[in-house]
Scaffold this active site. Structure first.
Site, PDB file in Angstrom:
ATOM      1  N   ARG A   1       0.727  -1.321  -0.105  1.00  0.00           N
ATOM      2  CA  ARG A   1      -0.048  -0.080   0.150  1.00  0.00           C
ATOM      3  C   ARG A   1       0.839   1.458   0.113  1.00  0.00           C
ATOM      4  NH1 ARG A   1      -1.044  -3.316   2.857  1.00  0.00           N
ATOM      5  NH2 ARG A   1       0.011  -2.398   4.643  1.00  0.00           N
ATOM      6  N   THR A   2       1.998   1.483   0.854  1.00  0.00           N
ATOM      7  CA  THR A   2       2.685   2.361   0.823  1.00  0.00           C
ATOM      8  C   THR A   2       3.351   2.750  -0.162  1.00  0.00           C
ATOM      9  OG1 THR A   2       2.761   2.242   3.355  1.00  0.00           O
ATOM     10  CG2 THR A   2       4.367   3.730   2.324  1.00  0.00           C
TER      11      THR A   2
ATOM     12  N   LYS B   1      24.726  -8.375  -2.428  1.00  0.00           N
ATOM     13  CA  LYS B   1      25.974  -8.798  -2.767  1.00  0.00           C
ATOM     14  C   LYS B   1      27.069  -7.986  -1.854  1.00  0.00           C
ATOM     15  CE  LYS B   1      24.838  -8.792  -7.733  1.00  0.00           C
ATOM     16  NZ  LYS B   1      25.146  -8.130  -8.927  1.00  0.00           N
TER      17      LYS B   1
ATOM     18  N   ARG C   1      12.180   3.276   2.748  1.00  0.00           N
ATOM     19  CA  ARG C   1      11.682   2.271   3.436  1.00  0.00           C
ATOM     20  C   ARG C   1      12.689   1.444   4.140  1.00  0.00           C
ATOM     21  NH1 ARG C   1       6.168  -0.699   4.480  1.00  0.00           N
ATOM     22  NH2 ARG C   1       5.463   1.225   5.091  1.00  0.00           N
TER      23      ARG C   1
ATOM     24  N   HIS D   1       6.439   6.302  11.123  1.00  0.00           N
ATOM     25  CA  HIS D   1       5.877   6.218   9.606  1.00  0.00           C
ATOM     26  C   HIS D   1       5.076   7.474   9.372  1.00  0.00           C
ATOM     27  CE1 HIS D   1       4.226   4.762   6.030  1.00  0.00           C
ATOM     28  NE2 HIS D   1       3.666   3.714   6.483  1.00  0.00           N
TER      29      HIS D   1
END
Length: 307
Positions: free
Chosen positions: A57-58, A85, A107, A135
């Site tokens: 959603r975000t 890596k 995020r 958030h």
């Protein structure tokens, strides 16, 4: 213009910043309800969505907000990237910036990762969630949705129910609600309420019925199983029996309350389907408002003055 160059957390914003975002979002909400839902406001801006954690959603909400503003958008996901890596966070982001990116929506599973980046790079950083810390845009869309439904946030009583301990949504909501003049209560099992929470000036309650009788708005949080390193309650069934919101509970109250949920919903756990789909639930309004408020935040961080 916002008082901050970055949007790292609600804690850094002023009440005036929040009100400015709301006023700007009002105008963008009108835009996204037009037949042509796009404006050229950020056509000279390149934005990278850099997600080191899974999101549906975000990420979709940000990407849609960016495209509605006509920004150029780059999407980065850590799965399948050079991070696997051994590349460092700073090297990854500097490689993206070398492509002349102006803004990074980020995020990350580590609390403070956006703050670390903000100290080391020139681009504007917008925190889309950092671990169990904050958030900010979720809190902005939540408080905007309360304002839209009830006319104001000032003086309202809001209870946040559920996994407060592992929730970045809870912390950002507490900061935003308090800045806007609301009273805040948290409710959940003893094991999911952090010990420091009273220091933030919130009321703590462990009885769901008492919390619902007190509040105007109930924000029901998901149990964050993926962040729990130990078992915090005997079973999901027991949690649901004690802290799940059902239609029977709502109908037993002598008033109507607003029901919210940041998603994803675990139907039958924190709320039942008939509650999620009820008239006084504004869950889909939150999703719609997420696009408008994120458009506003991006626009203001880009230093734009007129919509």
């Amino acid at each position: 213009m916002l008082s901050q160059k970055h949007l790292l957390g609600i804690k850094d914003l002023t009440r005036e910043d929040l009100e400015l975002i709301f006023q700007t979002a009002d105008q963008f909400k009108e835009v996204i309800n037009r037949p042509i839902k796009k404006v050229p406001s950020l056509r000279d801006i390149t934005i990278a969505n850099v997600f080191f954690e899974n999101s549906t959603r975000t990420k979709l909400s940000f990407e849609l907000a960016e495209k509605r503003l006509s920004a150029d958008v780059i999407n980065f996901s850590s799965s399948g990237s050079s991070v696997k890596k051994g590349e460092t966070l700073l090297d990854t982001v500097n490689n993206i910036l070398s492509m002349k990116v102006d803004m990074i929506v980020m995020r990350h599973s580590s609390p403070g990762a956006p703050h670390f980046l903000a100290k080391h790079i020139d681009a504007t950083i917008l925190n889309a969630g950092d671990g169990t810390h904050e958030h900010p845009t979720q809190a902005i869309l939540d408080t905007y949705s309360i304002r839209e439904k009830l006319g104001t946030v000032e003086g309202k009583k809001v209870v946040i129910v559920g996994d407060i301990l592992h929730s970045r949504v809870a912390l950002s909501n507490i900061f935003a609600l308090q800045k806007l003049g609301a009273e805040v209560m948290v409710c959940g099992p003893h094991t999911l309420i952090p010990k420091y929470i009273r220091d933030l000036g919130v009321i703590v309650e462990h009885d769901l019925m008492k919390a619902l009788k007190w509040c105007d708005v109930a924000n029901m949080l998901r149990i964050q199983m993926e962040r729990q390193l130990v078992k915090n309650f005997p079973s999901v069934r027991e949690y649901s029996q004690n802290f799940g919101l059902t239609k029977e509970i709502l109908e037993s109250l002598d008033k109507e309350i607003v029901v919210m949920h940041p998603g994803p919903i675990n139907r039958g756990v924190e709320i039942t389907s008939d509650v999620a789909d009820a008239e006084n639930a504004i869950i889909l309004d939150q999703v719609e408002n997420g696009v408008a408020t994120r458009m506003a935040a991006l626009y203001l961080l880009a230093g734009k003055k007129d919509v």
